[in-house]
Motif scaffolding. Structure first.
Motif, mmCIF file in Angstrom:
data_model
loop_
_atom_site.group_PDB
_atom_site.id
_atom_site.type_symbol
_atom_site.label_atom_id
_atom_site.label_comp_id
_atom_site.label_asym_id
_atom_site.label_seq_id
_atom_site.Cartn_x
_atom_site.Cartn_y
_atom_site.Cartn_z
ATOM 1 N N THR A 16 0.843 -1.199 0.000
ATOM 2 C CA THR A 16 0.000 0.000 0.000
ATOM 3 C C THR A 16 0.881 1.252 0.000
ATOM 4 N N LEU A 17 1.903 1.228 0.852
ATOM 5 C CA LEU A 17 2.760 2.416 0.944
ATOM 6 C C LEU A 17 3.655 2.539 -0.288
ATOM 7 N N ALA A 38 -2.977 4.270 -0.941
ATOM 8 C CA ALA A 38 -3.061 4.158 0.522
ATOM 9 C C ALA A 38 -4.413 4.664 1.004
ATOM 10 N N GLY A 39 -5.006 3.921 1.924
ATOM 11 C CA GLY A 39 -6.314 4.307 2.439
ATOM 12 C C GLY A 39 -6.163 5.256 3.603
ATOM 13 N N LYS A 101 -0.847 0.218 13.891
ATOM 14 C CA LYS A 101 0.220 -0.601 13.308
ATOM 15 C C LYS A 101 1.238 -0.998 14.377
ATOM 16 N N TRP A 125 -5.178 -7.440 5.242
ATOM 17 C CA TRP A 125 -4.340 -6.241 5.135
ATOM 18 C C TRP A 125 -2.876 -6.678 5.200
ATOM 19 N N ASN A 175 -10.175 -4.628 5.743
ATOM 20 C CA ASN A 175 -9.355 -4.042 4.689
ATOM 21 C C ASN A 175 -8.594 -5.204 4.073
ATOM 22 N N TYR A 206 -11.869 0.154 11.573
ATOM 23 C CA TYR A 206 -12.874 0.772 10.686
ATOM 24 C C TYR A 206 -14.284 0.694 11.279
ATOM 25 N N LYS A 238 -8.571 6.478 11.237
ATOM 26 C CA LYS A 238 -9.606 6.403 10.196
ATOM 27 C C LYS A 238 -10.857 7.171 10.606
ATOM 28 N N TYR A 325 -12.773 0.712 1.126
ATOM 29 C CA TYR A 325 -12.079 0.035 0.038
ATOM 30 C C TYR A 325 -13.074 -0.750 -0.797
ATOM 31 N N ARG A 374 -7.271 -3.179 -5.527
ATOM 32 C CA ARG A 374 -8.042 -2.439 -4.520
ATOM 33 C C ARG A 374 -8.059 -0.947 -4.831
HETATM 34 N N1 GLU Z 1 -4.148 1.064 6.030
HETATM 35 C C1 GLU Z 1 -3.995 1.881 4.862
HETATM 36 C C2 GLU Z 1 -4.017 1.006 3.630
HETATM 37 O O1 GLU Z 1 -4.160 -0.167 3.722
HETATM 38 C C3 GLU Z 1 -2.820 2.811 4.945
HETATM 39 C C4 GLU Z 1 -1.493 2.348 4.450
HETATM 40 C C5 GLU Z 1 -0.853 1.351 5.349
HETATM 41 O O2 GLU Z 1 -0.489 1.716 6.460
HETATM 42 O O3 GLU Z 1 -0.763 0.206 4.931
HETATM 43 O O4 GLU Z 1 -3.916 1.518 2.570
#
Ligand code: GLU
Ligand code: PMP
Length: 398
Positions: A16-17, A38-39, A101, A125, A175, A206, A238, A325, A374
């Motif tokens: 994601t990052l 990224a969400g 995290k 995730w 997610n 969430y 979030k 998402y 996604r």
């Molecule tokens: N949780 C969000 C995502 O899945 C933010 C990015 C991350 O920390 O993974 O996009």
């Protein structure tokens, strides 16, 4: 040079990052790319929360705090859990740290011995998988197909348990799938965990974002024994648009676990920014109206996106009930040439769509499922319309 840590060297970067970094790089280079990577909420942190952070700095909250968080912020978490779910936690069972995290990482570190298995429902995730490996555990994927709305069943869970199983990760709302477990589904899974004496790592970050009247139930609220086995992971990123403040929490049913986590983070992180904790306290205790306002906007975006995606030839999606998402099925595109690239995987699609279609989406392979990408709808309606227009053009032109 001597060899680096074998465990850490095998860690893949966060998908994601990575997508987000590439998107930001392209943007910085002047390329008009639209990002769905990224969400993170596109809203600003509500003003009363920002002001609490500013006030804290002005009032001298600029020093170390206890490693597990200040007493007031941990009491604020306890109050929210009581108000929202009727759950009773003493503040000493609560750890506040650097985002959900870091809390997850601290929980896996405190729970796992080498070789312990953690059941991970897929799609998942991305960070759970790597964190379990980084902390010496073995992720055991249990795949939940689209026909089950991406939710695992009690039978699947039971079948995956071995004498090495330590815990189940239960991310609800999920997610990347956006699916929400019903109370009955949760109870069936939780009863199995209690029977096998497994920890339930319940990531409910969430929980404020559910749509269409879907009912969110915290698994910890389903009985005292279940609560004792559960670690509720949550935070303010979030629900309160506070991703950059890095504030999350773990509420532990087992107080000894909270102590072990607190000891470990006292050596690793210490308490997170004192002013951030003050802002988190305000988020949890102050007016909650902005949470509902943002939720309503996310729901409108979801309601726009789902039928539009399903009207486009070659792609489809299920309607998510929560989070922000949407997983788009691209299996029908496999074998086609798009933007000059032969599409063999979701990764090929995502790369071609980014480079030629100028839209950033995340391939779901790193989430434990192939044939999907996604999109996040934590971005403006204008961006969503533009992104889907570009998808239509990208598929039409190629
Ligand atoms: N949780 C969000 C995502 O899945 C933010 C990015 C991350 O920390 O993974 O996009
Ligand atoms: N859990 C899930 C399921 C997530 O999507 C995220 C988003 N990054 C996190 C935890 C971590 O959130 P944060 O560290 O920002 O609190």
């Amino acid at each position: 040079m001597k060899e680096l840590s074998r465990i850490y060297s095998s860690v893949a970067p966060s998908a994601t990052l990575s997508v987000d970094a590439k998107f930001k790089q392209m943007k910085a280079d002047g390329i008009p790319v639209v990002g769905f990577g990224a969400g993170e909420p596109d809203f600003d942190t509500p003003d009363h929360i920002k002001q609490a952070g500013i006030r804290a700095i002005e009032n001298g909250m600029t020093k170390y705090t206890p490693a597990a968080g200040t007493v007031p912020v941990r009491k604020a978490v306890a109050r929210r859990l009581k108000e929202d779910f009727g759950l009773d936690y003493d503040y000493t069972s609560i750890i506040v740290s650097s985002g959900a995290k870091a809390c997850l990482f601290a929980v896996f570190s405190a729970l796992l011995n080498p070789g312990d298995e953690v059941i991970l429902p897929a799609p998942y995730w991305v960070s759970y998988y790597e964190q379990i490996k980084m902390t010496g555990g073995t992720p055991v994927e249990v795949f939940a197909p689209a026909s089950q709305h991406f939710k695992i069943t009690a039978q699947q869970l039971e079948a995956a348990i071995t004498d090495r199983t330590k815990a189940l990760v239960l991310n609800n709302p999920c997610n990347p799938t956006g699916m929400v477990y019903t109370k009955e589904e949760l109870k069936a899974l939780a009863d199995i965990c209690v029977r096998h004496d497994l920890y339930i790592i319940a990531d409910e970050i969430y929980y404020c974002l559910v749509y269409g009247g879907a009912d969110f139930v915290s698994v910890a609220s389903l009985g005292e024994e279940i609560k004792n086995h559960t670690i509720v992971i949550n935070g303010v990123s979030k629900a309160y648009a506070m991703t950059g403040w890095r504030c999350g929490y773990a509420a532990c049913g087992d107080r000894q676990l909270a102590k072990v986590i607190s000891n470990s983070i006292s050596h690793m992180i210490g308490g997170i920014g004192a002013m951030n904790q003050a802002a988190m306290e305000e988020a949890l205790l102050g007016p909650q109206d902005s949470v509902e306002e943002m939720r309503r906007v996310f729901e409108e975006r979801r309601d726009y996106m789902v039928p539009r995606v399903n009207s486009i030839e070659g792609v489809s999606c299920l309607k998510p009930d929560g989070a922000f998402y949407l997983m788009m099925n691209i299996e029908k595109l496999i074998g086609r040439t798009l933007g000059g690239t032969e599409i063999r995987t979701a990764g090929d699609f995502a790369m071609a769509f980014l480079e030629k279609g100028l839209v950033a989406v995340v391939p779901c392979d790193a989430f434990g499922i192939s044939g999907y990408v996604r999109w996040t709808y934590a971005t403006s309606m204008d961006n969503i319309k533009e992104g889907l227009d570009r998808l239509e053009r990208f598929l039409g032109e190629s």
